[in-house]
Scaffold this motif. Structure first.
Motif, PDB file in Angstrom:
ATOM      1  N   TYR A   1       0.802  -1.230   0.000  1.00  0.00           N
ATOM      2  CA  TYR A   1       0.000   0.000   0.000  1.00  0.00           C
ATOM      3  C   TYR A   1       0.837   1.285   0.000  1.00  0.00           C
ATOM      4  CZ  TYR A   1      -2.938   3.783   1.717  1.00  0.00           C
ATOM      5  OH  TYR A   1      -3.546   5.002   1.884  1.00  0.00           O
ATOM      6  N   PRO A   2       1.830   1.437   0.882  1.00  0.00           N
ATOM      7  CA  PRO A   2       2.618   2.678   0.863  1.00  0.00           C
ATOM      8  C   PRO A   2       3.336   2.899  -0.464  1.00  0.00           C
ATOM      9  CG  PRO A   2       3.043   1.419   2.860  1.00  0.00           C
ATOM     10  CD  PRO A   2       2.303   0.515   1.933  1.00  0.00           C
TER      11      PRO A   2
ATOM     12  N   LEU B   1      -8.235   3.494  -7.559  1.00  0.00           N
ATOM     13  CA  LEU B   1      -7.862   2.288  -8.287  1.00  0.00           C
ATOM     14  C   LEU B   1      -6.806   1.452  -7.557  1.00  0.00           C
ATOM     15  CD1 LEU B   1      -7.682   3.624 -11.961  1.00  0.00           C
ATOM     16  CD2 LEU B   1      -9.543   2.368 -10.870  1.00  0.00           C
ATOM     17  N   VAL B   2      -6.279   1.975  -6.449  1.00  0.00           N
ATOM     18  CA  VAL B   2      -5.259   1.231  -5.701  1.00  0.00           C
ATOM     19  C   VAL B   2      -5.800  -0.097  -5.152  1.00  0.00           C
ATOM     20  CG1 VAL B   2      -3.807   1.239  -3.624  1.00  0.00           C
ATOM     21  CG2 VAL B   2      -3.817   3.225  -5.142  1.00  0.00           C
ATOM     22  N   PRO B   3      -6.965  -0.113  -4.477  1.00  0.00           N
ATOM     23  CA  PRO B   3      -7.457  -1.400  -3.947  1.00  0.00           C
ATOM     24  C   PRO B   3      -7.659  -2.457  -5.028  1.00  0.00           C
ATOM     25  CG  PRO B   3      -8.671   0.432  -2.980  1.00  0.00           C
ATOM     26  CD  PRO B   3      -7.845   1.002  -4.095  1.00  0.00           C
TER      27      PRO B   3
ATOM     28  N   LEU C   1       0.086   1.369  10.475  1.00  0.00           N
ATOM     29  CA  LEU C   1       0.927   0.620  11.412  1.00  0.00           C
ATOM     30  C   LEU C   1       1.311  -0.718  10.794  1.00  0.00           C
ATOM     31  CD1 LEU C   1       2.191   0.422  14.209  1.00  0.00           C
ATOM     32  CD2 LEU C   1       0.068  -0.640  15.015  1.00  0.00           C
ATOM     33  N   GLY C   2       2.594  -0.922  10.677  1.00  0.00           N
ATOM     34  CA  GLY C   2       3.080  -2.182  10.120  1.00  0.00           C
ATOM     35  C   GLY C   2       3.126  -2.208   8.611  1.00  0.00           C
ATOM     36  N   ALA C   3       2.656  -1.118   7.964  1.00  0.00           N
ATOM     37  CA  ALA C   3       2.622  -1.142   6.509  1.00  0.00           C
ATOM     38  C   ALA C   3       3.978  -0.826   5.906  1.00  0.00           C
ATOM     39  CB  ALA C   3       1.599  -0.139   6.000  1.00  0.00           C
ATOM     40  N   GLN C   4       4.690   0.104   6.504  1.00  0.00           N
ATOM     41  CA  GLN C   4       5.977   0.499   5.959  1.00  0.00           C
ATOM     42  C   GLN C   4       7.107  -0.064   6.811  1.00  0.00           C
ATOM     43  OE1 GLN C   4       5.280   4.829   5.757  1.00  0.00           O
ATOM     44  NE2 GLN C   4       5.974   4.659   3.652  1.00  0.00           N
ATOM     45  N   PRO C   5       8.138  -0.542   6.162  1.00  0.00           N
ATOM     46  CA  PRO C   5       9.281  -1.030   6.916  1.00  0.00           C
ATOM     47  C   PRO C   5      10.034   0.120   7.563  1.00  0.00           C
ATOM     48  CG  PRO C   5       9.758  -1.036   4.577  1.00  0.00           C
ATOM     49  CD  PRO C   5       8.308  -0.676   4.720  1.00  0.00           C
TER      50      PRO C   5
ATOM     51  N   ALA D   1     -10.132  -0.721   4.232  1.00  0.00           N
ATOM     52  CA  ALA D   1      -9.723  -0.040   5.461  1.00  0.00           C
ATOM     53  C   ALA D   1      -8.251   0.344   5.400  1.00  0.00           C
ATOM     54  CB  ALA D   1      -9.993  -0.927   6.674  1.00  0.00           C
ATOM     55  N   ILE D   2      -7.414  -0.550   4.883  1.00  0.00           N
ATOM     56  CA  ILE D   2      -5.984  -0.260   4.740  1.00  0.00           C
ATOM     57  C   ILE D   2      -5.781   0.940   3.815  1.00  0.00           C
ATOM     58  CG2 ILE D   2      -3.812  -1.127   3.760  1.00  0.00           C
ATOM     59  CD1 ILE D   2      -4.699  -3.938   4.676  1.00  0.00           C
TER      60      ILE D   2
END
Length: 468
Positions: A126-127, A142-144, A223-227, A430-431
């Protein structure tokens, strides 16, 4: 008639309440109980719960617990080691912003085909996706759909060898393996990928003509999406090490499926385990071995680079429980429904949809049940639990390969499972911080409409030429 109506009422309520966000862990036994009460079998209420519902639930857990556990652990290891991030960034660097949609789809596809959980993939990609879409001025809505195309479609149901749980569920019923009907699976994958990319690119082009652009969105860190770029494991995972576990999942699986187990005489197992059919279980055993090897190599190759290996392992192991018991509860529900008198009417109606071609009947059953439960694995499990032996018999009578039945079953379960109440769709939106109104039409196009075309194509080709 009363019993059939009771089943319909419970199914409708199950679908509606699941859409409203009530957990299936509670809904499945409650709706099963409601069906029993409405059908007039109140005297058998408690025995049906303890002997039917719980037996089916525990049997499913017993059979598929290792796949769910190892799959969740592998996904967490890939995410926390930085492997998932390294692979996705490599694809981004090679394709660039001008191919934003293709980049997101391929990144998701590589990770999910390698065994990474689709939820882990959604958080990880996602990010990257929003950066690419913003730079390319493609609507965020269009991302999802782009993530869904790469994660919820061909890599989950069609590509031969995919370690997705959906591809493992038919194995004990049909005595197949995860590479069933590889040629047809590749054709279906090409249709889903090509058709999905065409749809998304055409929507992006139409938006560009209207001057829509990326849109006004306030992005918050997931939260938890990006390293964490300060974490050396995340930042400096070499590509070769990152992709090796994905190759091992597929390679070791194929090695044991086609070379090692077929060349071992497993008849000695029946002496100690008379209920075990090695021919039907080697497919599952191969997948278990492949996931264990991949997890072990991933841990060993990054020794000294883990920020907190114990926490990663615990998080991965704990993460498998909810998906497993959600699906197992739906299987228990299906077993209760199958035991009611009214189910015979429903079963006969489904089996007679195309009595001369069980591929069509099976496709209808899987799609309907996956749509009702909002879960491809749940619908597939219920259908095979209740109708698997019937379909195998019908296939044998019609001269249809179990491998073809396997592939059609998995693909069909991956059709209507993404109706609006699907938990995976709700989580994905939701993400991405978007609504059904903004994004669902495009999600439905790439996860239901185009996969349905692929399914029809496979049924037609399989009917004409058989399994290949």
């Amino acid at each position: 008639m009363t019993s059939t109506l009771a089943i319909v009422v419970s199914l409708v309520l199950l679908m509606y309440l699941a859409y409203r966000g009530i957990t299936v862990l509670l809904l499945a036994p409650l709706m099963a109980a409601l069906a029993v009460l409405l059908s007039g079998d109140i005297a058998f209420f408690l025995p049906i719960y303890t002997e039917t519902f719980m037996s089916a639930l525990s049997g499913y857990v017993l059979q598929f617990l290792p796949i769910f556990l190892l799959g969740a652990l592998f996904g967490q290891l890939m995410a926390d080691s930085g492997a998932a991030h390294s692979i996705s960034r490599w694809i981004v660097d090679r394709l660039g912003d001008e191919h934003a949609i293709l980049t997101v789809v391929l990144a998701c596809s590589v990770l999910t085909y390698g065994g990474v959980s689709l939820f882990v993939v959604a958080f990880a990609i996602y990010p990257i996706a929003i950066d690419l879409f913003r730079t390319a001025d493609i609507p965020k809505r269009l991302v999802p759909a782009s993530i869904a195309l790469g994660s919820f479609t061909f890599t989950m149901t069609a590509l031969p060898g995919t370690p997705a749980i959906q591809n493992a569920i038919p194995i004990p019923y049909y005595g197949t393996n995860v590479f069933a009907a590889p040629g047809l699976g590749i054709i279906a994958s090409a249709i889903m990928l090509g058709g999905g990319l065409w749809w998304l690119r055409s929507r992006a082009a139409a938006a560009r003509l209207k001057g829509e652009g990326y849109g006004q969105h306030t992005e918050a860190k997931i939260l938890g999406a990006q390293p964490d770029e300060n974490n050396s494991a995340m930042s400096h995972m070499p590509l070769v090490l990152a992709i090796l576990p994905l190759i091992l999942v597929i390679g070791v699986n194929g090695l044991f499926t086609y070379f090692i187990f077929p060349n071992i005489d497993l008849s000695f197992l029946t002496e100690k385990f008379p209920s075990v059919s090695p021919a039907k279980m080697t497919g599952l055993w191969s997948l278990i071995v492949a996931l264990v090897v991949a997890c072990a190599i991933l841990v060993i190759s990054r020794l000294g680079h883990w920020s907190n290996l114990k926490e990663t392992i615990n998080k991965g192991v704990f993460g498998f429980m909810l998906p497993l018991f959600n699906t197992a509860s739906e299987v228990g529900y299906g077993a209760v429904i199958a035991g009611l008198a009214g189910f015979a009417i429903i079963r006969d109606a489904v089996l007679n949809v195309a009595p001369s071609n069980p591929l069509i009947s099976q496709a209808v059953a899987m799609n309907v049940l996956a749509g009702i439960t909002g879960s491809s694995s749940g619908g597939l499990s219920i259908a095979l639990q209740t109708l698997g032996s019937d379909y195998l018999r019908m296939a044998q009578e019609a001269g249809i390969s179990p491998e073809l039945m396997h592939r059609v079953a998995v693909m069909a379960a991956g059709g209507f499972d993404t109706l609006p109440h699907c938990g995976a769709i709700i989580t994905l939106l939701a993400i991405c911080k978007l609504t059904h109104k903004q994004s669902y039409l495009n999600i439905a196009a790439v996860t239901m409409a185009i996969p349905l075309i692929a399914l029809i194509s496979v049924i037609a080709l399989g009917t004409m030429f058989g399994s290949f």
